[in-house]
Design a protein around this motif. Structure first.
Motif, PDB file in Angstrom:
ATOM      1  N   UNK A   1       8.840   1.695   8.636  1.00  0.00           N
ATOM      2  CA  UNK A   1       7.716   2.308   7.932  1.00  0.00           C
ATOM      3  C   UNK A   1       7.984   3.780   7.657  1.00  0.00           C
ATOM      4  N   UNK A   2       8.524   4.502   8.644  1.00  0.00           N
ATOM      5  CA  UNK A   2       8.819   5.924   8.432  1.00  0.00           C
ATOM      6  C   UNK A   2       9.981   6.108   7.462  1.00  0.00           C
TER       7      UNK A   2
ATOM      8  N   UNK B   1      10.384   7.951   3.172  1.00  0.00           N
ATOM      9  CA  UNK B   1      11.427   8.852   2.656  1.00  0.00           C
ATOM     10  C   UNK B   1      12.005   8.344   1.344  1.00  0.00           C
ATOM     11  N   UNK B   2      11.577   7.159   0.908  1.00  0.00           N
ATOM     12  CA  UNK B   2      12.082   6.611  -0.349  1.00  0.00           C
ATOM     13  C   UNK B   2      11.300   7.166  -1.527  1.00  0.00           C
TER      14      UNK B   2
ATOM     15  N   UNK C   1       9.343  -5.006  -0.718  1.00  0.00           N
ATOM     16  CA  UNK C   1       9.325  -6.465  -0.599  1.00  0.00           C
ATOM     17  C   UNK C   1       9.538  -6.910   0.842  1.00  0.00           C
ATOM     18  N   UNK C   2       8.749  -7.914   1.242  1.00  0.00           N
ATOM     19  CA  UNK C   2       8.871  -8.441   2.595  1.00  0.00           C
ATOM     20  C   UNK C   2       8.257  -7.556   3.655  1.00  0.00           C
ATOM     21  N   UNK C   3       7.592  -6.475   3.273  1.00  0.00           N
ATOM     22  CA  UNK C   3       6.994  -5.546   4.231  1.00  0.00           C
ATOM     23  C   UNK C   3       5.545  -5.263   3.839  1.00  0.00           C
ATOM     24  N   UNK C   4       4.799  -6.306   3.530  1.00  0.00           N
ATOM     25  CA  UNK C   4       3.437  -6.105   3.050  1.00  0.00           C
ATOM     26  C   UNK C   4       2.552  -5.469   4.111  1.00  0.00           C
ATOM     27  N   UNK C   5       2.768  -5.795   5.383  1.00  0.00           N
ATOM     28  CA  UNK C   5       1.997  -5.157   6.433  1.00  0.00           C
ATOM     29  C   UNK C   5       2.323  -3.682   6.565  1.00  0.00           C
ATOM     30  N   UNK C   6       3.589  -3.337   6.368  1.00  0.00           N
ATOM     31  CA  UNK C   6       3.984  -1.930   6.451  1.00  0.00           C
ATOM     32  C   UNK C   6       3.409  -1.108   5.304  1.00  0.00           C
ATOM     33  N   UNK C   7       3.082  -1.766   4.181  1.00  0.00           N
ATOM     34  CA  UNK C   7       2.401  -1.058   3.097  1.00  0.00           C
ATOM     35  C   UNK C   7       1.082  -0.489   3.606  1.00  0.00           C
TER      36      UNK C   7
END
Length: 406
Positions: free
Chosen positions: A219-220, A224-225, A345-351
């Motif tokens: 997530x962190x 940075x992206x 993609x694949x990180x919907x919870x991290x959104x």
């Protein structure tokens, strides 16, 4: 209506219905319930205040402290939604959501009501925000379209919540009964979601399940992206013409335009109802046009309409321009949030996690605008909100990466 137009509307309606499943409907009803609760609470504040003998400082604590506490809890919930059992988190959050509403209905003192709100906010994060993430996982190629449905469900809930309080006052139903009904509806939706399988987020590779520590680090790293930061920043600027404008709208009509509270309430009603119509029309629109293309055109329209709204002196032309603003800013949140999901993609919870972390900065904006309005003038501060559509026009990528409509 011409026969050709009727056939086009039927094709759009059929295409939209095909993408709605029972599980999708359950997730949309969860968002409807969350915003229904918000609409009831906001409209019932005078009743709650008088019943519990609250002062303004206590109301401020009830609004601020639960939100602050949730800001630090919800990122962890979002990351857990990627690395642990999301189904358990959503259903457990739903149970806590219902219990918090039940406690709200039964509260007789300020501290009990505060405890119910402190429980309600993170419960909403698990129940509602992770449901949004799950909706995105049901079809990763249709993030914008599903976000449009999600936004419409929420807008419908806000309007229904407001009218529920009005209807309740006519029928002799007090605010406690409304919260009891909301609690019961919460438990019914938990049962509906419990009967459905939850999709697993699609990973970009065949990596093993992430640990919590890896999820936090991811997530962190996402923050940075450049692409993720772009959509997070544009989401904050889009809010200039959404919640921030709405927050100052009634005060603007009373203090700057010089009308009474009744006319200011009418302006809020026009804004809300027209926004609901815009959210509804966006659903079939995104089946035919790219979201970012529409967003660029609507931002340009708002950038022209908003100065006209501030400059026109007569009340009813100002109301007409306000209605157009509410129509043209529809879909801003849905499209930008959909792009944010597509960028991770694949990180919907991290959104959910990165949105909460970045939202700490955005949460200071209304405070800053309020301070400027107090120190200088609200009429001058309202012009600063034009930075929202301007930032969208500048920041939206010309070479978009969004997929064509299905």
């Amino acid at each position: 209506m011409p026969l050709r137009s009727i056939r086009w509307l039927r094709r759009l309606r059929g295409r939209t219905i095909r993408h709605i499943t029972v599980f999708t409907l359950a997730l949309l009803l969860i968002e409807f319930l969350d915003e229904l609760t918000f609409g009831v609470r906001e409209a019932a504040w005078p009743l709650i205040r008088d019943d519990l003998n609250l002062d303004y400082s206590q109301v401020g604590i009830l609004l601020g402290l639960p939100n602050l506490a949730s800001t630090f809890i919800e990122p962890l919930i979002g990351i857990l939604g990627d690395v642990w059992r999301r189904r358990v988190l959503v259903l457990g959050g739903g149970v806590l959501f219902g219990l918090a509403l039940l406690l709200t209905a039964l509260s007789q003192h300020f501290l009990v009501l505060l405890a119910s709100f402190i429980l309600l906010y993170p419960a909403s994060g698990a129940f509602v925000s992770l449901s949004q993430a799950t909706l995105m996982d049901t079809d990763p190629t249709r993030h914008e379209q599903n976000m449009a449905r999600w936004t419409f469900a929420g807008s419908l809930g806000v309007v229904a919540g407001t009218f529920s309080v009005v209807a309740g006052s006519w029928l002799g139903v007090d605010w406690r009964t409304l919260f009891l009904l909301l609690a019961g509806l919460s438990f019914l939706l938990v049962m509906l979601a419990w009967r459905s399988p939850f999709p697993r987020p699609q990973q970009d590779d065949e990596e093993e399940a992430l640990t919590l520590r890896q999820g936090i680090a991811g997530a962190f790293n996402a923050l940075r992206r450049r692409e993720v930061l772009l959509w997070l920043t544009l989401l904050q600027f889009s809010d200039f013409m959404l919640d921030i404008l709405l927050g100052f709208l009634a005060l603007y009509f009373v203090d700057v335009v010089g009308v009474g509270p009744e006319i200011a309430a009418l302006a809020i009603t026009i804004w809300t109802v027209v926004g609901l119509l815009g959210d509804f029309l966006l659903i079939p629109l995104l089946e035919r046009v790219r979201g970012l293309n529409y967003l660029r055109i609507s931002a340009a329209a708002v950038l022209l309409l908003y100065p006209a709204f501030l400059l026109v002196p007569d009340l009813w032309p100002k109301m007409a321009l306000l209605a157009l603003l509410g129509l043209f800013n529809a879909g801003w949140y849905a499209i930008l949030q959909g792009q944010l999901y597509s960028s991770m993609p694949g990180r919907s919870g991290s959104v959910m996690a990165v949105s909460n972390i970045y939202g700490l900065v955005g949460g200071l904006l209304p405070i800053g605008f309020g301070w400027l309005a107090e120190r200088y003038d609200l009429a001058a501060v309202m012009w600063l909100l034009a930075l929202g559509p301007l930032a969208l026009l500048v920041g939206i990528p010309r070479q978009s990466q969004d997929r064509p409509p299905a």
